[in-house]
Every structure is written in structure tokens, then in C-alpha cells.
Design a protein around this motif. Structure first.
Motif, short mmCIF file in Angstrom:
data_model
loop_
_atom_site.label_atom_id
_atom_site.label_comp_id
_atom_site.label_asym_id
_atom_site.label_seq_id
_atom_site.Cartn_x
_atom_site.Cartn_y
_atom_site.Cartn_z
N LYS A 32 0.83 -1.21 0.00
CA LYS A 32 0.00 0.00 0.00
C LYS A 32 0.86 1.25 0.00
O LYS A 32 0.57 2.23 -0.70
CB LYS A 32 -0.92 0.01 1.22
CG LYS A 32 -2.06 -0.98 1.14
CD LYS A 32 -2.92 -0.90 2.39
CE LYS A 32 -3.99 -1.96 2.40
NZ LYS A 32 -4.79 -1.92 3.63
N THR A 33 1.96 1.23 0.77
CA THR A 33 2.86 2.38 0.82
C THR A 33 3.53 2.60 -0.53
O THR A 33 3.62 3.73 -1.02
CB THR A 33 3.94 2.16 1.90
OG1 THR A 33 3.29 1.92 3.15
CG2 THR A 33 4.85 3.36 2.02
N ALA A 34 3.97 1.52 -1.18
CA ALA A 34 4.59 1.64 -2.51
C ALA A 34 3.58 2.16 -3.54
O ALA A 34 3.92 2.99 -4.38
CB ALA A 34 5.16 0.29 -2.95
N ALA A 35 2.35 1.70 -3.47
CA ALA A 35 1.32 2.18 -4.40
C ALA A 35 1.03 3.66 -4.18
O ALA A 35 0.88 4.42 -5.15
CB ALA A 35 0.05 1.35 -4.23
N LEU A 39 1.65 6.69 -6.86
CA LEU A 39 0.59 7.63 -7.22
C LEU A 39 1.06 9.07 -7.06
O LEU A 39 0.80 9.91 -7.92
CB LEU A 39 -0.64 7.37 -6.35
CG LEU A 39 -1.84 8.27 -6.61
CD1 LEU A 39 -2.37 8.05 -8.01
CD2 LEU A 39 -2.93 8.02 -5.57
N VAL A 40 1.77 9.37 -5.98
CA VAL A 40 2.28 10.74 -5.76
C VAL A 40 3.27 11.12 -6.85
O VAL A 40 3.22 12.22 -7.40
CB VAL A 40 2.91 10.86 -4.35
CG1 VAL A 40 3.70 12.14 -4.21
CG2 VAL A 40 1.84 10.76 -3.28
N ILE A 41 4.17 10.20 -7.22
CA ILE A 41 5.13 10.49 -8.28
C ILE A 41 4.42 10.70 -9.60
O ILE A 41 4.77 11.60 -10.37
CB ILE A 41 6.19 9.36 -8.35
CG1 ILE A 41 7.08 9.40 -7.11
CG2 ILE A 41 7.03 9.47 -9.62
CD1 ILE A 41 8.03 8.25 -6.99
N ALA A 42 3.41 9.90 -9.90
CA ALA A 42 2.65 10.07 -11.14
C ALA A 42 1.95 11.42 -11.18
O ALA A 42 1.94 12.09 -12.22
CB ALA A 42 1.64 8.93 -11.29
#
Length: 145
Positions: A32-35, A39-42
Motif C-alpha cells: 500500500k505504501t509503494a502504491a 501515485l504521488v510520483i505520477a
């Protein structure tokens, strides 16, 4: 009563199940943290692309200043053409300073029908005409001797 081997095996099995469950919860949290990070980077990349495309890049100072073009001359030097109220300024930019190299009247902008005509014309044709014009080989507006 004595502990039998079967009750000891059951206790070990329950402990391993509890440890395995903790590992699964940890992996789910990590996923969940990686996802969320992805999302923030995208979102950052999308916002950067939108700012580059629609941001205030060519007009400034109430529309009186426009960058016509620029080119890189060296690692820190650039040549910039700026239009200010109908006058083109050719500026040398580098080394923490800006020098005016030349000043000339801005050329007239083509009318809308000419732009539409050029858009329908193939790039190869326009490029060949520009090469002839620049080489003095009888392009538009030049006579041959």
C-alpha cells in the motif's frame, strides 16, 4: 498430565501461523505504501507536464514582451531573440550577464490564409524551398542572373 507430541506440534503450528500472518500484514502495508508513493510520483509528473504545456512561458509583463527564439551557444551561453513592442532585440546571455547584440524592427506576421496554406503543404516541399531561398538558387523574391 504430560504434554503429548501432538499438542506440542499443534502449538508450534499455531505460532508459525501467527508469525506468517504478521508477515502478510507487513507485506500488505508495504504494498500500500509503494502504491501511494507511485501515485504521488505520477501526480507530480502529470502536473509538471501540464505546467510545461500551458504555463506562462512566452508572455510576460502584460503581453509586451515575447521570446521569439533562443539557441544554445556553449555550456552557459545562449543567444535569445526577444520582441518588445514591435522591436526585436538579439541578446547574448551568459556568465551572469545579458548583452544587447543587435536591434531591428520585427517582421510583419503572416495573415491567417497564408498560415492555413502552409499547414496544408508538405514539410519536404517547404524545406526544399527554404534551402533554395537561403542558398540564393532562385527562391521566392530573388532573381537569377
Amino acid at each position: 498430565m504430560k504434554d503429548t507430541p501432538s499438542s506440542e506440534a499443534q502449538a508450534t503450528g499455531l505460532e508459525s501461523l501467527a508469525v506468517g500472518g504478521d508477515a502478510l500484514v507487513g507485506m500488505a502495508t508495504l504494498g500500500k505504501t509503494a502504491a501511494a508513493l507511485g501515485l504521488v510520483i505520477a501526480i507530480i509528473l502529470v502536473c509538471t507536464a501540464l505546467l510545461k504545456r500551458w504555463g506562462p512561458q512566452r508572455r510576460a509583463a502584460g503581453g509586451h514582451l515575447q521570446i521569439v527564439g533562443s539557441t544554445v551557444l556553449g555550456s552557459r551561453e545562449r543567444l535569445v531573440i526577444v520582441e518588445v513592442e514591435g522591436t526585436w532585440l538579439i541578446l547574448g546571455v551568459g556568465g551572469g550577464q545579458i548583452n544587447k547584440l543587435h536591434e531591428l524592427a520585427a517582421p510583419e506576421r503572416p495573415s491567417e490564409p497564408e498560415i492555413a496554406e502552409l499547414q496544408g503543404e508538405r514539410f519536404a516541399t517547404r524545406f526544399a524551398r527554404a534551402l533554395k531561398h537561403n542558398a540564393g538558387l532562385g527562391g521566392p523574391g530573388r532573381g537569377t542572373s
